[in-house]
Design a protein around this motif. Sequence first.
Motif, PDB file in Angstrom:
ATOM      1  N   THR A  23      10.518  78.884  -6.546  1.00 13.14           N
ATOM      2  CA  THR A  23      10.384  78.690  -5.103  1.00 13.14           C
ATOM      3  C   THR A  23      11.726  78.470  -4.420  1.00 13.14           C
ATOM      4  OG1 THR A  23      10.006  76.331  -5.450  1.00 13.14           O
ATOM      5  CG2 THR A  23       8.059  77.744  -5.327  1.00 13.14           C
ATOM      6  N   THR A  24      12.803  78.518  -5.147  1.00 10.77           N
ATOM      7  CA  THR A  24      14.123  78.263  -4.586  1.00 10.77           C
ATOM      8  C   THR A  24      14.636  79.473  -3.814  1.00 10.77           C
ATOM      9  OG1 THR A  24      16.379  77.598  -5.118  1.00 10.77           O
ATOM     10  CG2 THR A  24      15.280  78.989  -6.712  1.00 10.77           C
ATOM     11  N   SER A  25      15.578  79.245  -2.940  1.00  9.17           N
ATOM     12  CA  SER A  25      16.167  80.352  -2.183  1.00  9.17           C
ATOM     13  C   SER A  25      17.126  81.168  -3.048  1.00  9.17           C
ATOM     14  CB  SER A  25      16.895  79.817  -0.949  1.00  9.17           C
ATOM     15  OG  SER A  25      17.947  78.962  -1.343  1.00  9.17           O
ATOM     16  N   ASP A  26      17.634  80.576  -4.115  1.00  9.48           N
ATOM     17  CA  ASP A  26      18.518  81.277  -5.055  1.00  9.48           C
ATOM     18  C   ASP A  26      17.680  81.908  -6.160  1.00  9.48           C
ATOM     19  OD1 ASP A  26      20.773  80.485  -3.642  1.00  9.48           O
ATOM     20  OD2 ASP A  26      20.898  78.596  -4.749  1.00  9.48           O
ATOM     21  N   ARG A  27      16.779  82.782  -5.765  1.00 11.58           N
ATOM     22  CA  ARG A  27      15.809  83.391  -6.677  1.00 11.58           C
ATOM     23  C   ARG A  27      16.490  84.169  -7.809  1.00 11.58           C
ATOM     24  NH1 ARG A  27      10.884  83.831  -5.919  1.00 11.58           N
ATOM     25  NH2 ARG A  27       9.516  85.337  -6.858  1.00 11.58           N
TER      26      ARG A  27
END
Length: 82
Positions: A23-27
């Motif tokens: 779920t992080t922006s740094d997928r």
Amino acid sequence: MFIRVCFSLLSPLGAELQNKAITTSDRATALSMSTMIMDLLAVFTNLVFGKLADFDLSTAMCLGGFLCIVGIGLYWNGLKRT
């Protein structure tokens, strides 16, 4: 051949679970780290199974079967969470 077919059928399901869990922006970074950890785990298990098979092949096969059962349980547990 059977193992390869099973792997081909289950890989997309595993990738879907992995993508839903991040779920992080740094997928891209998270997926890369996950892949690196899995590769290191594979190297370690290959070394362990190789040494164990040199010692006793039936024990190595039993351990492999046990780990497969554990993996299936963890996989089903992951499916229930999503």
